[in-house]
Write a protein that holds these residues in place. Structure first.
Motif, mmCIF file in Angstrom:
data_model
loop_
_atom_site.group_PDB
_atom_site.id
_atom_site.type_symbol
_atom_site.label_atom_id
_atom_site.label_comp_id
_atom_site.label_asym_id
_atom_site.label_seq_id
_atom_site.Cartn_x
_atom_site.Cartn_y
_atom_site.Cartn_z
ATOM 1 N N ARG A 116 0.717 -1.248 0.164
ATOM 2 C CA ARG A 116 0.017 -0.002 0.077
ATOM 3 C C ARG A 116 0.797 1.287 0.037
ATOM 4 O O ARG A 116 0.329 2.457 -0.152
ATOM 5 N N GLY A 117 2.191 1.107 0.127
ATOM 6 C CA GLY A 117 3.100 2.249 0.239
ATOM 7 C C GLY A 117 2.985 3.272 -0.809
ATOM 8 O O GLY A 117 2.612 4.379 -0.815
ATOM 9 N N LEU A 118 3.095 2.847 -2.014
ATOM 10 C CA LEU A 118 2.898 3.607 -3.340
ATOM 11 C C LEU A 118 1.663 4.123 -3.594
ATOM 12 O O LEU A 118 1.551 5.066 -4.277
ATOM 13 N N VAL A 119 0.569 3.440 -3.327
ATOM 14 C CA VAL A 119 -0.603 3.850 -3.404
ATOM 15 C C VAL A 119 -1.031 5.132 -2.459
ATOM 16 O O VAL A 119 -1.619 5.976 -2.971
ATOM 17 N N LEU A 120 -0.514 5.029 -1.556
ATOM 18 C CA LEU A 120 -0.676 6.199 -0.520
ATOM 19 C C LEU A 120 0.120 7.280 -1.229
ATOM 20 O O LEU A 120 -0.102 8.616 -1.035
ATOM 21 N N VAL A 121 1.490 6.974 -1.429
ATOM 22 C CA VAL A 121 2.200 8.125 -2.086
ATOM 23 C C VAL A 121 1.496 8.769 -3.406
ATOM 24 O O VAL A 121 1.370 9.925 -3.655
ATOM 25 N N GLU A 122 0.953 7.958 -4.231
ATOM 26 C CA GLU A 122 0.047 8.309 -5.290
ATOM 27 C C GLU A 122 -1.314 9.184 -5.039
ATOM 28 O O GLU A 122 -1.400 10.061 -5.564
ATOM 29 N N ALA A 123 -1.914 8.747 -3.905
ATOM 30 C CA ALA A 123 -2.868 9.440 -3.356
ATOM 31 C C ALA A 123 -2.513 10.949 -2.791
ATOM 32 O O ALA A 123 -3.430 11.816 -3.202
ATOM 33 N N LEU A 124 -1.439 11.022 -2.148
ATOM 34 C CA LEU A 124 -1.116 12.145 -1.356
ATOM 35 C C LEU A 124 -0.440 13.327 -2.184
ATOM 36 O O LEU A 124 -0.349 14.239 -1.831
ATOM 37 N N ALA A 125 0.544 12.639 -2.876
ATOM 38 C CA ALA A 125 1.621 13.830 -3.605
ATOM 39 C C ALA A 125 0.757 14.217 -4.964
ATOM 40 O O ALA A 125 -0.110 13.587 -5.408
ATOM 41 N N ASP A 126 1.058 15.481 -5.261
ATOM 42 C CA ASP A 126 0.524 16.125 -6.366
ATOM 43 C C ASP A 126 1.191 15.598 -7.679
ATOM 44 O O ASP A 126 0.747 15.542 -9.003
ATOM 45 N N ARG A 127 2.570 15.262 -7.501
ATOM 46 C CA ARG A 127 3.407 14.664 -8.505
ATOM 47 C C ARG A 127 4.156 13.655 -8.103
ATOM 48 O O ARG A 127 4.973 14.088 -6.970
ATOM 49 N N TRP A 128 4.690 12.785 -8.512
ATOM 50 C CA TRP A 128 5.787 11.986 -8.174
ATOM 51 C C TRP A 128 6.444 11.455 -9.437
ATOM 52 O O TRP A 128 5.688 11.109 -10.470
ATOM 53 N N GLU A 129 7.623 10.951 -9.363
ATOM 54 C CA GLU A 129 8.373 10.035 -10.356
ATOM 55 C C GLU A 129 9.578 9.429 -9.857
ATOM 56 O O GLU A 129 9.942 9.546 -8.593
ATOM 57 N N VAL A 130 9.982 8.515 -10.621
ATOM 58 C CA VAL A 130 11.150 7.557 -10.322
ATOM 59 C C VAL A 130 12.299 8.029 -11.175
ATOM 60 O O VAL A 130 11.921 7.839 -12.231
ATOM 61 N N LEU A 131 13.473 8.515 -10.746
ATOM 62 C CA LEU A 131 14.701 8.803 -11.636
ATOM 63 C C LEU A 131 15.782 7.832 -11.278
ATOM 64 O O LEU A 131 16.016 7.560 -10.095
ATOM 65 N N ASP A 132 16.466 7.553 -12.329
ATOM 66 C CA ASP A 132 17.951 6.793 -12.245
ATOM 67 C C ASP A 132 18.780 7.931 -11.554
ATOM 68 O O ASP A 132 18.603 9.090 -12.020
ATOM 69 N N ARG A 133 19.846 7.593 -10.954
ATOM 70 C CA ARG A 133 20.811 8.438 -10.627
ATOM 71 C C ARG A 133 22.364 7.875 -10.656
ATOM 72 O O ARG A 133 22.307 6.847 -10.902
ATOM 73 N N GLU A 134 23.196 8.505 -10.690
ATOM 74 C CA GLU A 134 24.684 8.210 -10.703
ATOM 75 C C GLU A 134 25.357 8.605 -9.264
ATOM 76 O O GLU A 134 25.239 9.509 -8.738
ATOM 77 N N PRO A 135 25.959 7.709 -8.771
ATOM 78 C CA PRO A 135 26.297 6.561 -8.982
ATOM 79 C C PRO A 135 25.148 5.410 -9.086
ATOM 80 O O PRO A 135 24.132 5.941 -8.695
ATOM 81 N N PRO A 136 25.102 4.341 -9.419
ATOM 82 C CA PRO A 136 23.847 3.272 -9.689
ATOM 83 C C PRO A 136 22.980 3.683 -8.391
ATOM 84 O O PRO A 136 23.351 3.726 -7.221
ATOM 85 N N GLY A 137 21.807 3.545 -8.664
ATOM 86 C CA GLY A 137 20.947 3.754 -7.524
ATOM 87 C C GLY A 137 19.382 4.534 -8.236
ATOM 88 O O GLY A 137 19.600 4.732 -9.544
ATOM 89 N N LYS A 138 18.722 4.800 -7.488
ATOM 90 C CA LYS A 138 17.394 5.346 -7.927
ATOM 91 C C LYS A 138 16.779 6.545 -6.864
ATOM 92 O O LYS A 138 17.313 6.513 -5.821
#
Length: 168
Positions: A116-138
């Motif tokens: 349910r975690g990302l369901v809550l994030v999607e409900a409460l956030a006005d915008r959200w996204e997942v980004l790749d980052r350097e060094p490896p990770g997100k």
């Protein structure tokens, strides 16, 4: 002769960043630090924005600790105040598993104990996204609008604030 510069409203760069241990204690501390920092910036405890940010930080930090943990590596909490909103960024050092994209979050079965975690994030956030980052990770980035702050941003923002109020 060069044209005179147009006066601009002052811009305050509010940013908070903290690395935390990838443990349940680190995730809990991330939530406490986020709420305390928002209060220091003038967003009081118990306000809609503070409560939404607390839940989003708690869920994203728990995901970083549970799914993004690499032994010996921390996760990072970063908060900032772009005009009119609070930006939350949680970064971990693992590229997999990738969380679903906004709009693609599956809803769990009512009897499921997890998911349910990302369901809550999607409900409460006005915008959200997942980004790749350097060094490896997100990095998972989410924003919560704080409409009362839009009027402080200077000329032109009152129209944006009014459009957002009508949308809600």
């Amino acid at each position: 002769m060069p044209a005179p510069l147009t006066p601009q409203p002052p811009v305050a760069a509010y940013t908070f960043a903290q690395r935390l241990s990838a443990t349940p204690r680190g995730a809990r501390l991330a939530r406490h630090l986020a709420v305390a920092q928002l209060h220091a910036w003038g967003i009081p405890h118990g306000s809609h924005a503070s409560e939404a940010v607390a839940v989003i930080v708690a869920e994203l930090a728990a995901n970083a600790v549970t799914h993004g943990r690499v032994p010996g590596r921390d996760f990072e909490l970063r908060l900032s105040l772009p005009t009119g909103s609070v930006r939350i960024e949680i970064s971990d050092t693992r590229t997999e598993p990738r969380p679903p994209k906004p709009g693609d979050v599956p809803h769990p079965h009512p009897l499921d104990e997890h998911g349910r975690g990302l369901v809550l994030v999607e409900a409460l956030a006005d915008r959200w996204e997942v980004l790749d980052r350097e060094p490896p990770g997100k990095t998972v980035r989410a924003e919560v609008d704080v409409p009362g702050w839009l009027s402080l941003a200077g000329p032109g923002w009152s129209d944006v604030a009014e459009r957002r109020r009508r949308r809600i």
